[in-house]
Design a protein around this motif. Structure first.
Motif, mmCIF file in Angstrom:
data_model
loop_
_atom_site.group_PDB
_atom_site.id
_atom_site.type_symbol
_atom_site.label_atom_id
_atom_site.label_comp_id
_atom_site.label_asym_id
_atom_site.label_seq_id
_atom_site.Cartn_x
_atom_site.Cartn_y
_atom_site.Cartn_z
ATOM 1 N N VAL A 36 0.938 -1.196 0.058
ATOM 2 C CA VAL A 36 0.078 0.128 0.045
ATOM 3 C C VAL A 36 0.853 1.190 0.066
ATOM 4 N N ALA A 37 0.550 2.186 -1.117
ATOM 5 C CA ALA A 37 1.622 3.471 -1.033
ATOM 6 C C ALA A 37 0.557 4.476 -0.583
ATOM 7 N N LEU A 38 1.190 5.510 0.038
ATOM 8 C CA LEU A 38 0.541 6.706 0.420
ATOM 9 C C LEU A 38 1.005 7.663 -0.631
ATOM 10 N N VAL A 39 0.190 8.115 -1.673
ATOM 11 C CA VAL A 39 0.774 8.792 -2.651
ATOM 12 C C VAL A 39 -0.252 10.161 -2.974
ATOM 13 N N PRO A 40 -0.173 11.016 -3.746
ATOM 14 C CA PRO A 40 -0.880 12.195 -3.845
ATOM 15 C C PRO A 40 -2.173 11.864 -4.952
ATOM 16 N N ARG A 41 -3.228 11.924 -4.506
ATOM 17 C CA ARG A 41 -4.514 11.727 -5.315
ATOM 18 C C ARG A 41 -4.443 12.074 -6.778
ATOM 19 N N ALA A 51 -6.367 8.222 -13.144
ATOM 20 C CA ALA A 51 -6.218 7.569 -14.334
ATOM 21 C C ALA A 51 -6.419 6.160 -13.745
ATOM 22 N N GLU A 52 -5.450 5.881 -12.898
ATOM 23 C CA GLU A 52 -5.529 4.274 -12.410
ATOM 24 C C GLU A 52 -6.513 4.212 -11.687
ATOM 25 N N LEU A 53 -7.222 5.003 -10.772
ATOM 26 C CA LEU A 53 -8.281 4.847 -9.875
ATOM 27 C C LEU A 53 -9.498 4.343 -10.822
ATOM 28 N N GLU A 54 -9.705 5.246 -11.744
ATOM 29 C CA GLU A 54 -11.008 5.345 -12.770
ATOM 30 C C GLU A 54 -10.891 3.975 -13.409
ATOM 31 N N GLN A 55 -9.646 3.386 -13.675
ATOM 32 C CA GLN A 55 -9.553 2.023 -14.685
ATOM 33 C C GLN A 55 -9.567 1.007 -13.687
ATOM 34 N N GLY A 56 -9.473 1.235 -12.105
ATOM 35 C CA GLY A 56 -9.658 0.168 -11.441
ATOM 36 C C GLY A 56 -8.278 -0.654 -11.044
ATOM 37 N N ARG A 57 -7.278 -0.080 -11.391
ATOM 38 C CA ARG A 57 -5.864 -0.757 -11.503
ATOM 39 C C ARG A 57 -5.367 -0.425 -10.101
#
Length: 297
Positions: free
Chosen positions: A235-240, A245-251
């Protein structure tokens, strides 16, 4: 007052001879005769008043003064060549600007949007270089910077762009078979080396317990953390703002709350008020501010 600078031909002959330790090989590289190279270097030695080479029979080797001078001349010629190629590559009927930016911001946010800028302003070329730390903008060769708000920019003109809000994300496969509460304490966590306490601050903010918040692999850049999360390493703590794109694609998935404690502000840093800048810099500045606000210029 006339500058005390040797001729370019003498410096080129000296640099080549110093690099090859041979007048003959320098002559071959420069398409000159060996005698011409020798004469150029002799004139340079007379001009400087020091011997640059030690001549032993038909062989030559750099004298101590020559060794130091060769390093300096090589650096100057390399820079002169880079600067000349840069100027040669500028658009004839347009302009160009040089922007320093945080690397992940440049690759994940700015560059993907530059096609819109290019389509609208085809005669303006935007050069981008990475800078991880704040620096003195004046005299740096950059027209502007996109960086975090920081005291080091005192005296510069800052324009707020975006807020860096961190969110824990991971490959959805990492959560297969996990409990309903998806406990972060039971999952491998990834860290950005420059923010070693980010997970602890996040845990305190959202009210969870991490047995050892420092455990986990460390990476230098947020872009590395994102790739590691995509690869299922943790799990990475990264800037939203980097992972839309990765969240929208479900990756990637983000079933945990965002963090506000660790948020930072991205700013456009200019050496003078935006109203005073002219041409390409003013156009780019206004464009990037509109992009950050989700508006159409």
């Amino acid at each position: 007052m006339r500058r005390k600078v040797p001729s370019n031909s003498a410096l080129l002959a000296f640099e080549a001879a110093a690099r090859h330790s041979s007048f003959a090989r320098a002559a071959e590289e420069l398409s000159l005769t060996e005698g011409a190279v020798s004469r150029q270097i002799s004139r340079l030695e007379v001009f400087l008043g020091v011997a640059l080479f030690q001549r032993v029979g038909n062989r030559v080797r750099l004298a101590p003064n020559g060794t130091r001078y060769a390093i300096q001349v090589r650096e100057i010629l390399d820079r002169l060549e880079r600067d000349s190629l840069y100027v040669m590559g500028q658009p004839i009927d347009g302009g160009s600007i040089d922007i320093a930016a945080i690397p992940t911001f440049a690759t994940r946010w700015l560059i993907p949007r530059l096609k819109r800028f290019q389509d609208q302003y085809p005669n303006i070329t935007v050069h981008i270089a990475e800078r991880m730390e704040p620096f003195i903008l004046t005299g740096s060769g950059f027209d502007a910077a996109i960086h975090f708000d920081h005291p080091a920019w005192t005296g510069m003109h800052l324009h707020h762009l975006l807020e860096e809000v961190l969110v824990p994300v991971c490959n959805p496969a990492l959560l297969a078979g996990a409990d309903a509460d998806i406990s972060l304490d039971k999952l491998p966590r990834l860290h950005r080396r420059q923010n070693p306490d980010a997970w602890q601050l996040y845990a305190e903010e959202v009210g969870i317990v991490l047995t050892n918040s420092a455990v986990g692999a460390r990476y230098d850049l947020h872009s590395m953390l994102i790739e590691a999360a995509l690869a299922g390493l943790g799990v990475a703590l990264v800037p939203r703002l980097y992972i839309g794109a990765e969240l929208e694609q479900g990756r990637l998935v983000a079933p945990w709350p965002d963090s506000k404690t660790t948020a930072k502000n991205f700013c456009l840093v200019l050496p003078e008020p935006i109203e005073l800048s002219e041409g390409p810099l003013q156009i780019f500045s206004k464009w990037v501010l509109h992009e950050a606000r989700g508006l159409t210029p």
